[in-house]
Every structure is written in C-alpha cells, then in structure tokens.
Design an enzyme around this catalytic site. Sequence first.
Site, mmCIF file in Angstrom:
data_model
loop_
_atom_site.group_PDB
_atom_site.id
_atom_site.type_symbol
_atom_site.label_atom_id
_atom_site.label_comp_id
_atom_site.label_asym_id
_atom_site.label_seq_id
_atom_site.Cartn_x
_atom_site.Cartn_y
_atom_site.Cartn_z
ATOM 1 N N HIS A 167 18.288 34.455 61.523
ATOM 2 C CA HIS A 167 18.458 33.151 62.152
ATOM 3 C C HIS A 167 17.366 32.224 61.648
ATOM 4 O O HIS A 167 16.227 32.639 61.486
ATOM 5 C CB HIS A 167 18.347 33.302 63.678
ATOM 6 C CG HIS A 167 18.568 32.028 64.421
ATOM 7 N ND1 HIS A 167 19.822 31.568 64.749
ATOM 8 C CD2 HIS A 167 17.699 31.098 64.881
ATOM 9 C CE1 HIS A 167 19.706 30.418 65.381
ATOM 10 N NE2 HIS A 167 18.432 30.103 65.484
ATOM 11 N N ASP A 182 24.835 28.421 76.917
ATOM 12 C CA ASP A 182 23.970 27.766 75.928
ATOM 13 C C ASP A 182 24.649 26.532 75.353
ATOM 14 O O ASP A 182 24.015 25.503 75.147
ATOM 15 C CB ASP A 182 23.575 28.729 74.806
ATOM 16 C CG ASP A 182 22.651 28.033 73.809
ATOM 17 O OD1 ASP A 182 21.552 27.658 74.213
ATOM 18 O OD2 ASP A 182 23.062 27.823 72.659
ATOM 19 N N ARG A 189 20.417 19.313 76.534
ATOM 20 C CA ARG A 189 19.036 19.235 76.016
ATOM 21 C C ARG A 189 18.945 18.255 74.852
ATOM 22 O O ARG A 189 17.975 17.518 74.712
ATOM 23 C CB ARG A 189 18.568 20.631 75.544
ATOM 24 C CG ARG A 189 18.242 21.571 76.697
ATOM 25 C CD ARG A 189 18.008 22.976 76.198
ATOM 26 N NE ARG A 189 16.965 23.071 75.207
ATOM 27 C CZ ARG A 189 16.914 23.989 74.236
ATOM 28 N NH1 ARG A 189 17.858 24.904 74.132
ATOM 29 N NH2 ARG A 189 15.938 24.008 73.381
ATOM 30 N N SER A 199 17.649 30.331 74.317
ATOM 31 C CA SER A 199 18.856 29.877 73.629
ATOM 32 C C SER A 199 19.133 30.746 72.390
ATOM 33 O O SER A 199 20.236 31.271 72.209
ATOM 34 C CB SER A 199 18.670 28.403 73.246
ATOM 35 O OG SER A 199 19.568 28.008 72.251
ATOM 36 N N LYS A 239 22.030 34.132 72.129
ATOM 37 C CA LYS A 239 23.122 34.111 71.136
ATOM 38 C C LYS A 239 23.047 35.315 70.203
ATOM 39 O O LYS A 239 24.054 35.916 69.855
ATOM 40 C CB LYS A 239 23.084 32.804 70.338
ATOM 41 C CG LYS A 239 23.642 31.638 71.146
ATOM 42 C CD LYS A 239 23.608 30.332 70.383
ATOM 43 C CE LYS A 239 22.206 29.841 70.227
ATOM 44 N NZ LYS A 239 22.032 28.458 69.903
HETATM 45 N N1 URA Z 1 18.286 26.703 67.828
HETATM 46 C C1 URA Z 1 18.966 27.192 68.886
HETATM 47 O O1 URA Z 1 19.934 27.922 68.721
HETATM 48 N N2 URA Z 1 18.575 26.863 70.125
HETATM 49 C C2 URA Z 1 17.534 26.078 70.362
HETATM 50 O O2 URA Z 1 17.212 25.829 71.515
HETATM 51 C C3 URA Z 1 16.825 25.563 69.268
HETATM 52 C C4 URA Z 1 17.220 25.899 67.991
#
Ligand code: URA
Length: 422
Positions: A80, A159, A166, A181, A185
């Site tokens: 990621h 999320d 957000r 967050s 995921k």
């Molecule tokens: N990437 C994400 O998936 N979530 C966040 O809060 C910030 C960056």
Amino acid sequence: MDILDIIDKKEKVEILSKEELNYVVKGYLDGTIKDYQMSALLTEIDLLGLTDEETINLTDIMLHSGEVLDLGFENIADKHSTGGVGDKTTIVLAPLVASLGVKVAKMSGRGLGHTGGTIDKLESIEGFKTSMSLDEFKKQVEDINIALVGQMGNLVPADKKIYALRDVTGTVDSIPLIASSIMSKKLASGAQNIVIDLKVGSGALVDNLEEARKLADLMVKIGKKYNRKVACVLTNMDEPLGLSIGNSLEVLEAIDTLNGKGPKDLEKLVIKLGALMVSMTLNIDEKEAENKVIENLYNHKGYEKMLNWVKAQGGDIKNIKIAKNTKVIKSKEEGYIKSINALEIGKLSRKLGAGRLTKDDEIDLTVGIVLNHKVGDYVSKDEPLAAIIYNEKEITEEEFLSCYSFSKEKIEKPKLIIDIIR
Ligand code: URA
C-alpha cells in the site's frame, strides 16, 4: 447512548469505549448520526487524537462493517502507498514479486487531489479491465500469481463513508484516522504480509517525519493484533518519484523500469519494497530476497510477468496513448537543482487534466509531465528541464518554473528511503 454525549466526552479528552465507537460507526452508516455530528467528532479526533487502544478498536469496527475476504492463498502479500506524485511503484513491483512466487491479489484506488491512482494508470493501457468477479479474481491469482482491480465487493463501507467526509472537513491528516482507514482495508482484503510505502514530504499526506513514525508504529501494532506481518517503509516525497507524472507516461516508465532502464530512485524503491515482500512472504532472508528481486528485474522475468498479467486482464501493452503536443521547458538558471516541489508538480499535472479535483471529474490519461532532472543534478542555462505533454489544457512556463529552486553550491541527492519500521 447518544452522539452528543460521545462528542462531549471526546471534547474532555476522555477515552471512548469500543461500544461507543461502535455506536458512532454503525449510526453514521445507517444515517441516524448526521454528517454534521460526525464531522464534529472527527474534528475533535483530529485535534486531540485517539489512544492506541481506541484506534485498534476503531479499526476492528471498521473492518467488520462489511465483507471480510479470505482468498485462501498462502504466500500472499499486499503493498500500500499512502500516495505520492509520480508513484507508479505498484505497476513495477507487483509483477516483479509475482514472478518470484509471491501471490499479489490487489485492490487499488483511483487518483484524487494532487496524487494519482494505480487504477487510472492501468486504464491507460488499451483494453485493460480493472473489474472482475471474485471468482475470476481468485482464478487469475491462482493461475499467474497476480490480479489487480479496483475496490471489489462491500469491503469496509464505513471507511468509504467516513473517508468521503474527512476529505471535505480537513480531517484527512489525522494519524489515528489514517491508521484505522488503511489497516481496516488491508485486513478486510485478506492481506497477510503487508508492506506500506509511507510517503513523507511536501507531496505526501504526512509531511512531518515524527508524525510518519507514529503512523508507522501504529499500523505495525494493529497488524500484530491480527497476526499479520507489517513493514512500513518511510520514503521521501519532497520531489516526484521517478521522472514521469501522468497516467500513461507513468505506465511507460514502469515498463522501462521492468526492463532495467528506469530512473534510479524508482528502481531502488522497487528493490527495497520487493525484498521486504518476498522475504516476509516466502520466509527467506532479506538479502537473499533482494538478490532474487534484482535478478528478475534484469533477466526480464518481471517484465514477462507484466506481459502475462496485462494480457490476462485484456490489455494491449503496445497500445498506450500519449497526447500529441509537447512543450519543452528550459532552465532560466544555471546551478544545482535544490528542490522540485512535488505537491505543486502534482497540481500542475492535474491542471493538464491528468488528475481529479472531485471524484466524478473525467481525466485525460494521455497528458502529463516528463522531467529531465532530479534534485542534486547540475543544469546549465537553457538546458531542457522537462517536457509538458498536453491536449487542450495547458500550463505556463512560469507556473512550471515556480516549482523549482536552484543553488550555486553542490546539493546532495535526498535520501529516498528514510527508515523501515516493523
Ligand atoms: N489512505 C487511506 O486509505 N486512508 C487514509 O485515511 C489516508 C490515506
């Protein structure tokens, strides 16, 4: 329980129980808690923070707000990135580690703001399909070790809704909210070995090293709770990564890199992240893993895997379009390049049409910027600094040059890989 009491409690910096956090997330998802109430709470969290235990509880609640996948594979890894400018790392890294026996079953996002998204980039390959059924996804991973699609199924709906709020309430940069967050995921998508490229600098979500370390520690801690291996690589995002910025241009640079002809910073990052993914997943020593990654970069096995992968998802690698117009920008100064502002370059690329301001904006996959130099390079007056590749939307020479600063003194190349936290 009532949302006003919870907002009040947080205002007094009291700790929210898991039940209270659950009440908030469920209530926001089903609409009983309104945007303005949630945004009041998010703002308090942004200002006052959460304890690690609250963050872990919040992650768990978000993770279980929708489907949780178990793809049933061993040797599976995920990567990621917290998002940067010119970040085409996944497109090089994923086939490279897949060519070494690591299974990559990855869901990626689209670009928003000044940073690009892997899904948009891949769609610049004619015919490349970024969605498929779960069964097709699993079969492709089984057959060739790699599949990469946009968000699939109903993973972490909490999320999706909270992140959208957000985004418009200035609470994207809260460390506990970012950690919950990202990790909710990753955990929901069944990732076992997780490498996170945590970008730090002007073009990144986190521009402060101390905050980045806190975020990395938190994500590693969350991973441990779930028995997952997590390594966070803190990398510099003060200048763009590599030389190309813009969707199809970045795919072309990724292809060059898989042929051993890419920019050195991108290659270095891919080797480090690849070594971590391979060593964590195949349980081998990191140095041995690094040697394997380098070998498959230079013997073209990584590139062959990319060809395989693109074909499996319907793409034609020979058909990647770039815009017809080119404007070369020359340096007005002589000296060492002191800085290239990644954030501003990202915004200019978006202005050309390569990125979005809101998630429904159409983008032009063919436009962007190709740099000739990086920070620390010496340039003469009138030497070409970059090429702007454009269609209808243009940027001026002044706008572009304002992203640069120069020095008469020699400038050290910035350190790309700042730290690894695991
Ligand atoms: N990437 C994400 O998936 N979530 C966040 O809060 C910030 C960056």
